[in-house]
Structure formats: structure tokens, C-alpha cells
Design a protein around this motif. Structure first.
Motif, PDB file in Angstrom:
ATOM      1  N   THR A  63       0.837  -1.199   0.000  1.00 54.84           N
ATOM      2  CA  THR A  63       0.000   0.000   0.000  1.00 54.84           C
ATOM      3  C   THR A  63       0.875   1.254   0.000  1.00 54.84           C
ATOM      4  O   THR A  63       1.828   1.362   0.780  1.00 54.84           O
ATOM      5  N   ARG A  66      -0.528  -8.531 -11.600  1.00 49.27           N
ATOM      6  CA  ARG A  66      -1.663  -8.974 -10.777  1.00 49.27           C
ATOM      7  C   ARG A  66      -1.282  -9.078  -9.304  1.00 49.27           C
ATOM      8  O   ARG A  66      -1.982  -8.581  -8.414  1.00 49.27           O
ATOM      9  N   ARG A  71      -0.465  -5.670  -7.650  1.00 50.57           N
ATOM     10  CA  ARG A  71      -1.694  -4.922  -7.421  1.00 50.57           C
ATOM     11  C   ARG A  71      -2.478  -5.518  -6.253  1.00 50.57           C
ATOM     12  O   ARG A  71      -3.026  -4.771  -5.412  1.00 50.57           O
ATOM     13  N   GLU A 121       0.056   0.584  -6.497  1.00 51.38           N
ATOM     14  CA  GLU A 121      -0.435   1.176  -7.737  1.00 51.38           C
ATOM     15  C   GLU A 121       0.409   0.569  -8.858  1.00 51.38           C
ATOM     16  O   GLU A 121       1.638   0.590  -8.779  1.00 51.38           O
ATOM     17  N   ARG A 132      -5.408  -3.540 -22.106  1.00 51.33           N
ATOM     18  CA  ARG A 132      -6.589  -3.281 -21.282  1.00 51.33           C
ATOM     19  C   ARG A 132      -7.483  -4.509 -21.190  1.00 51.33           C
ATOM     20  O   ARG A 132      -8.052  -4.793 -20.123  1.00 51.33           O
ATOM     21  N   ARG A 182      -8.229  -6.695 -17.512  1.00 49.90           N
ATOM     22  CA  ARG A 182      -9.599  -6.411 -17.056  1.00 49.90           C
ATOM     23  C   ARG A 182      -9.821  -6.835 -15.606  1.00 49.90           C
ATOM     24  O   ARG A 182     -10.534  -6.163 -14.860  1.00 49.90           O
ATOM     25  N   ASP A 218      -7.969  -5.124 -11.070  1.00 47.45           N
ATOM     26  CA  ASP A 218      -8.706  -3.903 -10.774  1.00 47.45           C
ATOM     27  C   ASP A 218      -7.766  -2.755 -10.435  1.00 47.45           C
ATOM     28  O   ASP A 218      -6.920  -2.859  -9.554  1.00 47.45           O
ATOM     29  N   GLY A 219      -7.909  -1.652 -11.152  1.00 45.97           N
ATOM     30  CA  GLY A 219      -7.132  -0.453 -10.854  1.00 45.97           C
ATOM     31  C   GLY A 219      -5.807  -0.345 -11.577  1.00 45.97           C
ATOM     32  O   GLY A 219      -5.130   0.683 -11.465  1.00 45.97           O
ATOM     33  N   ALA A 220      -5.405  -1.374 -12.322  1.00 45.70           N
ATOM     34  CA  ALA A 220      -4.148  -1.285 -13.075  1.00 45.70           C
ATOM     35  C   ALA A 220      -4.281  -0.241 -14.180  1.00 45.70           C
ATOM     36  O   ALA A 220      -5.299  -0.165 -14.874  1.00 45.70           O
ATOM     37  N   GLU A 221      -3.265   0.586 -14.338  1.00 43.96           N
ATOM     38  CA  GLU A 221      -3.260   1.631 -15.360  1.00 43.96           C
ATOM     39  C   GLU A 221      -2.506   1.143 -16.603  1.00 43.96           C
ATOM     40  O   GLU A 221      -1.497   0.458 -16.476  1.00 43.96           O
ATOM     41  N   ARG A 253       4.506  11.201  -9.090  1.00 39.09           N
ATOM     42  CA  ARG A 253       4.617  10.021  -8.214  1.00 39.09           C
ATOM     43  C   ARG A 253       6.044   9.510  -8.132  1.00 39.09           C
ATOM     44  O   ARG A 253       6.779   9.535  -9.131  1.00 39.09           O
TER      45      ARG A 253
END
Length: 327
Positions: free
Chosen positions: A28, A47, A50, A55, A67, A71, A74-77, A101
């Protein structure tokens, strides 16, 4: 002084998975970039990082494919980037730095293997240009964010393919010798390992450590798409029915097992204060001795790294050459 190239031991082994090695680690507030993070061991790495709270940013040549693959992460850019295109690398790094960042983890997992001879716009051989020079440029451009993390790790994904070739400084781009796909691949993977050695030496004072990794032989990742079924059978990677062999003790691994060493290098407190080493089977690899070299090169499962792939003088020379080639 570079960390000794000898096992800790870590308590993990060839069959350990990425989930095994990250158990109990909370990421985190950490930021990770994973090149190649939308297929194979890169996707598994993204995976797991994350899931541990990091992040995760995945630069991708094919944004739509990335992308779709991510799917369920969750939250991966996802951001556009093509390693073989210097302008694309610079643009990605510029966007990341503009976000303000820090960068705690950079896993350089993207790569190509045993491709036919192609050259980039600069005339550079594509495997060396993609696997090494693209990542060299990426690290250089992201350096301010790595330093700002106050403790960062860079993990170039190398390979046991180092056995095919050292870095041939007199002819990096096969301009004066016949092209052979695995010689070019081996040279690029040796470059990945040497990069970790010199990057760690230069970065440790600012809290940036580096570790190269051999993930194992994982053929169901797309990396082996230029190899025939016959070649894979000859390597022992397919059984008599054409199915992937699963035998981690002999380096034939699943994707979760293949991602384990890179995730361990990126996150494990066991490696605090260490760096500049080549790792496999979730531990630091021993050096291959002269007595072991013939057996090791034959494709045995004997762990280890050839001395030329972690040689500090070669690493320093590669750094200077890479600076010149990437301007």
C-alpha cells in the motif's frame, strides 16, 4: 561492493509461486511499473503487485490488448509505450514524471526472443534494441522518480539464455557476422544481467537497487512464438503429445512459478541492503564454476550464472556503450 553471487538461502524454491513469495507483504502506497505487464509472467507480476496494494502502471505497445488482458486486475493503469521507439519511451516517462509520483518498483519484463533479423530505425538489431536499450533508456528517463521513492528496486528479466552469448562489443548489431536468432537473444539477456550489476553500483547511494532474474522456461507466454514445435520438443519443453512440460526442478515452470523470482526481487525484505546480483528459483544464483560450465551449457537444471554475465568491468563498459547508443 557488489553483493556476493551466492544463495542466501531464501527458504523458497523452483516450485514457489508469486503468491507464495509476496505473502505477508503490504505494498500500500507503493508505485510499480511493469513492462510487458499484460501477458505471461509480466501479467502475473502486475496482478500480484496490485493485489498486495501497489499502484500498478503497465506501459504497452498494444493498449487495447493490454486493457483487455488486465480487465481483472482492478485499478491497473495502461499507458502507451513501444520499447523500440525512443520517442515513445520518452513520452511515457514524461507522463509518469508529470504525475509527480515516486517509483518504488520497476520490473522490466517485456521482451522478444529468437526473432528473424530486423533492425530499428537507428539500424540497431531488434532484440538488443528492445530487450536492453529500450529498458536502459526507460530507467534513465524514470531516474528522478526512482530516486524520489527513497528506496526503489529495478528488476531486469534476464534468462538462462545468457549461455548463448556474451555481449559482443565489437559487433553488437550483427553487421560483421552471420545473424543467428539465439546468439542475438543470448546477447540481449546477458546485457540485461550486466545492466543490473552497473545500475546497482551507480544507484545504491541513492537507494536504487537492481536484481536480474531468470524466470525459468515458460513456453505458454507468447515469447516462444518464433520457435517451431520441433525446436521446443528438442529442448524438452513439450512432451510427446505436444503439451508443455511442467517440471520446476528442471526449470520448466508455470506462469505463477515463473513470476515468483521477479516478484521476490522486487519486494522481499530478505534482499534489503543487497543488489547487483542474478537470481533464479527465488534465490541468488551461485556462479557457474569452470568444472560445471560444460554441464550447465548443455541445458542441465544446474542453477547458476556464467561469470561473464555479472562481470563488473563488462557491466561498466556496457553502460558507457548504451549511453552512447541511446544518446
Amino acid at each position: 561492493m557488489t553483493t556476493a553471487q551466492q544463495p542466501l538461502p531464501s527458504g523458497f524454491g523452483p516450485a514457489s509461486t508469486a503468491d507464495d513469495v509476496i505473502k505477508g507483504i503490504d505494498l500500500t502506497g507503493k508505485v510499480a511499473v511493469v513492462t510487458g505487464g499484460y501477458s505471461g509472467i509480466g501479467l502475473e507480476t502486475a496482478r500480484v503487485l496490485r493485489a498486495a496494494g501497489a499502484e500498478v502502471v503497465v506501459p504497452a505497445r498494444d493498449v487495447a490488448r493490454a486493457r483487455a488482458a488486465l480487465r481483472e486486475v482492478d485499478g491497473a493503469e495502461v499507458e502507451p509505450m513501444d520499447l523500440i521507439d525512443p520517442a515513445s519511451v520518452d513520452a511515457f516517462a514524461g507522463r509518469f514524471l508529470a504525475s509527480g509520483r515516486p517509483l518504488h518498483i520497476l520490473v522490466n519484463s517485456a521482451g522478444i526472443m529468437a526473432t528473424p533479423l530486423t533492425r530499428d530505425a537507428r539500424g540497431y538489431e531488434s532484440q538488443f534494441a528492445t530487450n536492453h536499450l529500450g529498458h536502459f533508456r526507460l530507467v534513465a528517463r524514470l531516474w528522478p522518480a526512482l530516486v524520489a521513492a527513497g528506496g526503489a528496486r529495478v528488476v531486469p528479466v534476464s534468462s538462462r539464455g545468457i549461455r548463448f552469448s556474451p555481449v559482443v562489443f565489437d559487433d553488437l548489431h550483427f553487421e560483421h557476422r552471420p545473424y543467428e536468432p539465439f546468439l542475438a537473444y543470448g546477447q540481449s539477456k546477458t546485457a540485461n544481467a550486466l545492466f543490473a550489476v552497473e545500475l546497482d553500483r551507480r544507484g545504491r547511494a541513492e537507494g536504487v537497487r537492481a536484481f536480474s532474474v531468470h524466470p525459468g522456461m515458460i513456453i505458454d507466454t507468447g515469447l516462444a512464438k518464433h520457435l517451431s514445435e520441433e525446436a521446443l520438443r528438442a529442448a524438452g519443453a513439450l512432451d510427446d503429445r505436444g503439451r508443455p512440460v511442467r517440471d520446476p526442478a528442471r526449470q520448466f515452470k508455470t506462469v505463477p512459478q515463473g513470476a515468483a523470482t521477479g516478484v521476490w526481487c522486487a519486494t522481499s525484505p530478505q534482499l534489503d541492503g543487497l543488489g547487483g546480483v542474478y537470481c533464479e528459483n527465488v534465490d541468488i544464483s551461485p556462479l557457474v564454476t569452470a568444472d560445471e560450465e560444460a554441464e550447465w551449457r548443455s541445458g542441465s537444471a544446474l542453477p547458476g550464472v556464467l561469470p561473464y554475465a555479472v562481470d563488473p568491468e563488462a557491466a561498466a563498459r556496457l553502460w558507457e556503450v548504451s549511453k552512447r547508443l541511446t544518446a
